[in-house]
Scaffold this motif. Structure first.
Motif, PDB file in Angstrom:
ATOM      1  N   ARG A   1       5.301  11.864 -13.015  1.00  0.00           N
ATOM      2  CA  ARG A   1       4.526  13.096 -12.849  1.00  0.00           C
ATOM      3  C   ARG A   1       4.434  13.890 -14.144  1.00  0.00           C
ATOM      4  NH1 ARG A   1       7.962  13.548  -8.278  1.00  0.00           N
ATOM      5  NH2 ARG A   1       8.986  15.355  -9.238  1.00  0.00           N
ATOM      6  N   GLU A   2       5.517  13.883 -14.935  1.00  0.00           N
ATOM      7  CA  GLU A   2       5.564  14.727 -16.125  1.00  0.00           C
ATOM      8  C   GLU A   2       5.128  13.996 -17.399  1.00  0.00           C
ATOM      9  OE1 GLU A   2       9.521  16.168 -16.288  1.00  0.00           O
ATOM     10  OE2 GLU A   2       9.303  17.521 -14.567  1.00  0.00           O
ATOM     11  N   SER A   3       5.530  12.741 -17.541  1.00  0.00           N
ATOM     12  CA  SER A   3       5.269  12.014 -18.792  1.00  0.00           C
ATOM     13  C   SER A   3       3.982  11.201 -18.775  1.00  0.00           C
ATOM     14  CB  SER A   3       6.451  11.073 -19.107  1.00  0.00           C
ATOM     15  OG  SER A   3       7.659  11.803 -19.163  1.00  0.00           O
ATOM     16  N   LEU A   4       3.522  10.857 -17.593  1.00  0.00           N
ATOM     17  CA  LEU A   4       2.318  10.036 -17.481  1.00  0.00           C
ATOM     18  C   LEU A   4       1.293  10.730 -16.588  1.00  0.00           C
ATOM     19  CD1 LEU A   4       4.144   6.622 -16.920  1.00  0.00           C
ATOM     20  CD2 LEU A   4       3.135   7.429 -19.064  1.00  0.00           C
TER      21      LEU A   4
ATOM     22  N   LEU B   1       0.829  -1.201   0.000  1.00  0.00           N
ATOM     23  CA  LEU B   1       0.000   0.000   0.000  1.00  0.00           C
ATOM     24  C   LEU B   1       0.867   1.256   0.000  1.00  0.00           C
ATOM     25  CD1 LEU B   1      -2.810  -0.966   2.545  1.00  0.00           C
ATOM     26  CD2 LEU B   1      -3.207  -0.194   0.203  1.00  0.00           C
ATOM     27  N   PHE B   2       1.878   1.274   0.856  1.00  0.00           N
ATOM     28  CA  PHE B   2       2.755   2.444   0.945  1.00  0.00           C
ATOM     29  C   PHE B   2       3.525   2.656  -0.353  1.00  0.00           C
ATOM     30  CE2 PHE B   2       3.150   2.198   5.847  1.00  0.00           C
ATOM     31  CZ  PHE B   2       1.960   2.901   5.963  1.00  0.00           C
ATOM     32  N   LEU B   3       4.025   1.562  -0.938  1.00  0.00           N
ATOM     33  CA  LEU B   3       4.804   1.678  -2.169  1.00  0.00           C
ATOM     34  C   LEU B   3       3.958   2.202  -3.320  1.00  0.00           C
ATOM     35  CD1 LEU B   3       6.985  -1.564  -2.092  1.00  0.00           C
ATOM     36  CD2 LEU B   3       7.764   0.792  -1.809  1.00  0.00           C
ATOM     37  N   ILE B   4       2.730   1.732  -3.427  1.00  0.00           N
ATOM     38  CA  ILE B   4       1.866   2.151  -4.532  1.00  0.00           C
ATOM     39  C   ILE B   4       1.367   3.576  -4.338  1.00  0.00           C
ATOM     40  CG2 ILE B   4      -0.357   1.699  -5.680  1.00  0.00           C
ATOM     41  CD1 ILE B   4       0.124  -1.275  -5.160  1.00  0.00           C
ATOM     42  N   TYR B   5       1.097   3.955  -3.085  1.00  0.00           N
ATOM     43  CA  TYR B   5       0.545   5.291  -2.823  1.00  0.00           C
ATOM     44  C   TYR B   5       1.632   6.370  -2.788  1.00  0.00           C
ATOM     45  CZ  TYR B   5      -2.175   9.019  -0.624  1.00  0.00           C
ATOM     46  OH  TYR B   5      -2.793  10.206  -0.331  1.00  0.00           O
ATOM     47  N   TYR B   6       2.731   6.057  -2.096  1.00  0.00           N
ATOM     48  CA  TYR B   6       3.785   7.068  -1.941  1.00  0.00           C
ATOM     49  C   TYR B   6       4.917   6.921  -2.962  1.00  0.00           C
ATOM     50  CZ  TYR B   6       1.613   7.894   2.618  1.00  0.00           C
ATOM     51  OH  TYR B   6       0.718   8.185   3.615  1.00  0.00           O
ATOM     52  N   GLY B   7       5.096   5.705  -3.502  1.00  0.00           N
ATOM     53  CA  GLY B   7       6.232   5.435  -4.377  1.00  0.00           C
ATOM     54  C   GLY B   7       6.306   6.253  -5.647  1.00  0.00           C
ATOM     55  N   PRO B   8       5.220   6.336  -6.443  1.00  0.00           N
ATOM     56  CA  PRO B   8       5.296   7.058  -7.733  1.00  0.00           C
ATOM     57  C   PRO B   8       5.706   8.513  -7.597  1.00  0.00           C
ATOM     58  CG  PRO B   8       3.330   5.691  -7.657  1.00  0.00           C
ATOM     59  CD  PRO B   8       3.929   5.653  -6.281  1.00  0.00           C
TER      60      PRO B   8
ATOM     61  N   GLN C   1      -2.431  11.100 -12.041  1.00  0.00           N
ATOM     62  CA  GLN C   1      -3.699  11.561 -11.484  1.00  0.00           C
ATOM     63  C   GLN C   1      -4.431  10.415 -10.770  1.00  0.00           C
ATOM     64  OE1 GLN C   1      -6.316  13.342 -14.344  1.00  0.00           O
ATOM     65  NE2 GLN C   1      -7.769  14.063 -12.822  1.00  0.00           N
ATOM     66  N   LEU C   2      -4.421   9.244 -11.403  1.00  0.00           N
ATOM     67  CA  LEU C   2      -5.080   8.088 -10.784  1.00  0.00           C
ATOM     68  C   LEU C   2      -4.391   7.694  -9.476  1.00  0.00           C
ATOM     69  CD1 LEU C   2      -5.800   5.802 -13.885  1.00  0.00           C
ATOM     70  CD2 LEU C   2      -7.484   6.972 -12.456  1.00  0.00           C
ATOM     71  N   LEU C   3      -3.068   7.714  -9.490  1.00  0.00           N
ATOM     72  CA  LEU C   3      -2.318   7.307  -8.306  1.00  0.00           C
ATOM     73  C   LEU C   3      -2.365   8.339  -7.190  1.00  0.00           C
ATOM     74  CD1 LEU C   3       0.811   5.682  -9.985  1.00  0.00           C
ATOM     75  CD2 LEU C   3      -1.084   4.517  -8.856  1.00  0.00           C
ATOM     76  N   SER C   4      -2.952   9.477  -7.476  1.00  0.00           N
ATOM     77  CA  SER C   4      -3.103  10.491  -6.424  1.00  0.00           C
ATOM     78  C   SER C   4      -4.361  10.262  -5.603  1.00  0.00           C
ATOM     79  CB  SER C   4      -3.135  11.896  -7.042  1.00  0.00           C
ATOM     80  OG  SER C   4      -4.285  12.063  -7.867  1.00  0.00           O
TER      81      SER C   4
END
Length: 227
Positions: A82-85, A68-75, A90-93
Motif C-alpha cells: 500500500r505504501e511502497s507500491l 481470485l480471493f488471494l489476488i483481490y484480498y491478499g495484497p 491502485q491496480l489491485l484495487s
C-alpha cells in the motif's frame, strides 16, 4: 414465463461486456505467456525449468476461486504494498484487473502443459532434420513450434471454453459480469428462470467459441489432408 425470460435476458446481457472483455483479455494473455513458458521448458537447465514447474503446480493445484480471493484480498494484508507500491496497489484495487490476472495465470498454467506436451509429441525425426540442415535450437523452434501449436488446437479449444466459464466466479469479488447480474436478479426475484436464461447465454457464447475453434483447427491442419 416467456415475458419474464426475456426480461431477465435484457438485464443479464448488461454483464456481457465484462464477461467477454475478461475472457478475451485472459485468453490472449495466457496464450502468449504459455508459448513463452513452453519454449523455456525445453531447456535442459534446471534453474529455468524448475520455477516454471512450481508455477504450474501452484496454479493447477489450487482452485481458481481461491486464486481470485488471494489476488483481490491478499495484497491489502501487506502494508508495504500500500505504501511502497502505490501504482500496483491502485491496480489491485480494481476487481476487473484482479480477475484478469487470476484468469490469465490460471489459464497460462494449464495452457503451458498443453503446448509443452505438443512440443514433446513432435517426432524426434523433425528435430534431427533441422539439425541436419544446420539449424541451431532457436531456428529449429521457429520451424517446429508452429507445427506443434497447430496440433495442440484440439486440446487448447477446451481451455478457451474453460476460461469463459471461469469468469462466472469473478462475481465473488464484486464484479458485475453475467453471474453478477444473475445474483442481483436472483436476490430480487428468486426464480429458477433466471438461471436458465444465464445458462442459455453461456451456452451460446461457448457454442460459438467451439465452432470457431473447430474451424481454426480444420484450417490449421488442412495440410495433413493434402495428398
Amino acid at each position: 414465463m416467456s415475458d419474464k425470460f426475456f426480461y431477465y435476458l435484457s438485464i443479464l446481457i448488461q454483464g456481457l461486456p465484462t464477461t467477454l472483455s475478461l475472457s478475451i483479455a485472459g485468453i490472449l494473455s495466457a496464450c502468449l505467456i504459455s508459448i513463452f513458458l513452453s519454449v523455456l521448458l525445453t531447456s535442459d537447465k534446471w534453474y529455468v525449468t524448475k520455477p516454471i514447474s512450481v508455477f504450474i503446480t501452484l496454479f493447477t493445484g489450487t482452485p481458481l476461486l481461491v486464486q481470485l480471493f488471494l489476488i483481490y484480498y491478499g495484497p491489502a494484508q501487506f502494508q508495504f504494498i500500500r505504501e511502497s507500491l502505490p501504482l500496483l496497489w491502485q491496480l489491485l484495487s480494481y476487481p476487473w484487473f484482479c480477475a484478469y490476472v487470476a484468469l490469465t495465470l490460471n489459464s497460462a498454467a494449464y495452457t503451458t502443459l498443453i503446448f509443452h506436451g505438443a512440443l514433446k509429441a513432435v517426432p524426434q525425426g523433425q528435430w534431427q532434420a533441422c539439425v541436419a540442415l544446420g539449424m541451431n535450437r532457436k531456428q529449429s523452434l521457429k520451424v517446429i513450434l508452429p507445427y506443434a501449436l497447430k496440433r495442440a488446437l484440439s486440446s487448447y479449444s477446451n481451455e478457451v471454453i474453460f476460461v469463459v466459464k471461469g469468469t462466472a466466479l469473478t462475481s465473488t469479488i464484486t464484479l458485475m459480469d453475467l453471474m453478477g447480474y444473475n445474483q442481483f436478479l436472483n436476490g430480487r426475484y428468486y426464480e429458477f428462470t433466471i438461471f436458465i436464461a444465464t445458462g442459455c447465454i453461456y451456452l451460446l457464447i461457448n457454442g460459438l467459441l467451439s465452432t470457431i475453434m473447430r474451424l481454426l483447427e480444420k484450417k490449421a491442419l488442412a495440410f495433413e489432408n493434402t495428398q
